[in-house]
Scaffold this motif. Sequence first.
Motif, PDB file in Angstrom:
ATOM      1  N   HIS A   1       0.826  -1.204   0.000  1.00 45.26           N
ATOM      2  CA  HIS A   1       0.000   0.000   0.000  1.00 45.26           C
ATOM      3  C   HIS A   1       0.861   1.256   0.000  1.00 45.26           C
ATOM      4  CE1 HIS A   1       0.887   0.101   4.332  1.00 45.26           C
ATOM      5  NE2 HIS A   1       0.515   1.376   4.308  1.00 45.26           N
ATOM      6  N   SER A   2       0.236   2.336  -0.392  1.00 41.18           N
ATOM      7  CA  SER A   2       0.773   3.687  -0.220  1.00 41.18           C
ATOM      8  C   SER A   2      -0.269   4.450   0.566  1.00 41.18           C
ATOM      9  CB  SER A   2       0.967   4.401  -1.557  1.00 41.18           C
ATOM     10  OG  SER A   2       2.225   4.161  -2.093  1.00 41.18           O
ATOM     11  N   SER A   3       0.201   5.379   1.358  1.00 38.72           N
ATOM     12  CA  SER A   3      -0.731   6.245   2.066  1.00 38.72           C
ATOM     13  C   SER A   3      -0.251   7.673   1.932  1.00 38.72           C
ATOM     14  CB  SER A   3      -0.832   5.843   3.537  1.00 38.72           C
ATOM     15  OG  SER A   3       0.421   5.968   4.177  1.00 38.72           O
ATOM     16  N   VAL A   4      -1.195   8.581   2.028  1.00 33.66           N
ATOM     17  CA  VAL A   4      -0.870   9.994   2.107  1.00 33.66           C
ATOM     18  C   VAL A   4      -1.549  10.483   3.377  1.00 33.66           C
ATOM     19  CG1 VAL A   4      -2.792  10.797   0.646  1.00 33.66           C
ATOM     20  CG2 VAL A   4      -0.737  12.186   0.853  1.00 33.66           C
ATOM     21  N   LYS A   5      -0.802  11.251   4.176  1.00 30.76           N
ATOM     22  CA  LYS A   5      -1.357  11.758   5.429  1.00 30.76           C
ATOM     23  C   LYS A   5      -1.040  13.233   5.546  1.00 30.76           C
ATOM     24  CE  LYS A   5       1.687  10.962   8.927  1.00 30.76           C
ATOM     25  NZ  LYS A   5       1.984  10.333  10.138  1.00 30.76           N
ATOM     26  N   ASP A   6      -1.559  13.819   6.604  1.00 30.59           N
ATOM     27  CA  ASP A   6      -1.410  15.262   6.810  1.00 30.59           C
ATOM     28  C   ASP A   6      -1.855  16.018   5.559  1.00 30.59           C
ATOM     29  OD1 ASP A   6      -0.385  14.682   9.329  1.00 30.59           O
ATOM     30  OD2 ASP A   6       1.678  14.649   8.590  1.00 30.59           O
ATOM     31  N   ILE A   7      -2.951  15.545   4.969  1.00 33.79           N
ATOM     32  CA  ILE A   7      -3.473  16.141   3.739  1.00 33.79           C
ATOM     33  C   ILE A   7      -4.014  17.541   4.035  1.00 33.79           C
ATOM     34  CG2 ILE A   7      -5.234  15.976   1.922  1.00 33.79           C
ATOM     35  CD1 ILE A   7      -5.202  12.882   2.456  1.00 33.79           C
ATOM     36  N   VAL A   8      -3.537  18.493   3.275  1.00 35.60           N
ATOM     37  CA  VAL A   8      -4.124  19.830   3.244  1.00 35.60           C
ATOM     38  C   VAL A   8      -4.667  19.957   1.820  1.00 35.60           C
ATOM     39  CG1 VAL A   8      -3.751  22.309   3.485  1.00 35.60           C
ATOM     40  CG2 VAL A   8      -2.470  20.710   4.942  1.00 35.60           C
ATOM     41  N   MET A   9      -5.989  19.783   1.687  1.00 35.29           N
ATOM     42  CA  MET A   9      -6.642  19.735   0.384  1.00 35.29           C
ATOM     43  C   MET A   9      -6.203  20.920  -0.484  1.00 35.29           C
ATOM     44  SD  MET A   9      -8.866  17.381  -0.688  1.00 35.29           S
ATOM     45  CE  MET A   9      -9.801  16.826   0.706  1.00 35.29           C
ATOM     46  N   GLY A  10      -5.797  20.603  -1.714  1.00 33.41           N
ATOM     47  CA  GLY A  10      -5.358  21.633  -2.639  1.00 33.41           C
ATOM     48  C   GLY A  10      -3.937  22.116  -2.397  1.00 33.41           C
ATOM     49  N   GLN A  11      -3.268  21.526  -1.374  1.00 34.59           N
ATOM     50  CA  GLN A  11      -1.928  21.993  -1.059  1.00 34.59           C
ATOM     51  C   GLN A  11      -0.901  20.859  -0.968  1.00 34.59           C
ATOM     52  OE1 GLN A  11      -1.734  24.804   2.211  1.00 34.59           O
ATOM     53  NE2 GLN A  11      -3.746  25.592   1.682  1.00 34.59           N
ATOM     54  N   SER A  12      -0.910  20.104   0.121  1.00 33.60           N
ATOM     55  CA  SER A  12       0.208  19.189   0.348  1.00 33.60           C
ATOM     56  C   SER A  12      -0.215  17.936   1.115  1.00 33.60           C
ATOM     57  CB  SER A  12       1.316  19.904   1.130  1.00 33.60           C
ATOM     58  OG  SER A  12       0.822  20.294   2.402  1.00 33.60           O
ATOM     59  N   GLY A  13       0.699  16.970   1.118  1.00 27.45           N
ATOM     60  CA  GLY A  13       0.533  15.739   1.876  1.00 27.45           C
ATOM     61  C   GLY A  13       1.870  15.049   2.028  1.00 27.45           C
ATOM     62  N   ARG A  14       1.909  14.069   2.928  1.00 31.78           N
ATOM     63  CA  ARG A  14       3.121  13.264   3.177  1.00 31.78           C
ATOM     64  C   ARG A  14       2.805  11.818   2.826  1.00 31.78           C
ATOM     65  NH1 ARG A  14       4.805  14.574   9.164  1.00 31.78           N
ATOM     66  NH2 ARG A  14       5.345  12.416   8.863  1.00 31.78           N
ATOM     67  N   MET A  15       3.660  11.225   2.019  1.00 27.52           N
ATOM     68  CA  MET A  15       3.404   9.906   1.447  1.00 27.52           C
ATOM     69  C   MET A  15       4.282   8.838   2.088  1.00 27.52           C
ATOM     70  SD  MET A  15       3.307   9.231  -2.617  1.00 27.52           S
ATOM     71  CE  MET A  15       3.072   7.617  -3.321  1.00 27.52           C
ATOM     72  N   HIS A  16       3.702   7.649   2.251  1.00 29.39           N
ATOM     73  CA  HIS A  16       4.429   6.471   2.749  1.00 29.39           C
ATOM     74  C   HIS A  16       4.216   5.330   1.759  1.00 29.39           C
ATOM     75  CE1 HIS A  16       5.332   7.957   6.832  1.00 29.39           C
ATOM     76  NE2 HIS A  16       4.226   8.659   6.657  1.00 29.39           N
TER      77      HIS A  16
END
Length: 183
Positions: free
Chosen positions: A75-90
């Motif tokens: 799997h991949s995940s994205v967290k700390d999503i700021v819609m329209g801006q940024s995220g952190r991927m694992h």
Amino acid sequence: MQLTVRPFAPGDIAGYIAYVTEMPKAESERIGLAVDRLPPAGKMAADLAASLAEPIEQVRSFMLAWCVDGAVIGHSSVKDIVMGQSGRMHLHMWRTDLRGKGHGPRLFCLSALDFYERFDLQSIMCEPKADNPRPNRMLSKIGFPLLKTYVGASSEISLVCELNRYDIRRDIAERYLTLYPVR
């Protein structure tokens, strides 16, 4: 072999829990997993099920299943999503027998492009443990720029350790998939 990514589903939860709870000690140390911070399996399952039921516009994290011929292999995940801006991927490839076969870079790039599109992101970063050779080698091979190395924890279930921060640029993921298309 057909490589695809798709949103994580309730049927994928047991595989994820098995991956994190049955991981050999050497593997958990390699990736920086703080095993003592893992919640009990039942709580993990309930939390994941609840997150899968959240409306997409309210999520702060999101998971994609990595599939080979329809079977989930990671799997991949994205967290700390700021819609329209940024995220952190694992990223995590659960199936050790499929590591080193060239699937990871393609699945990672497919995931990054999905996250960019799904959440209208402008930037994504990925922060693997600095001394974990597999993801660092893969991210470098794809061509993602290494921005910095620092001490921190990449998630609430991670050890504090030295991390490498990569800029997961959309154009680089697109170029990689053009050069090495998904079969």
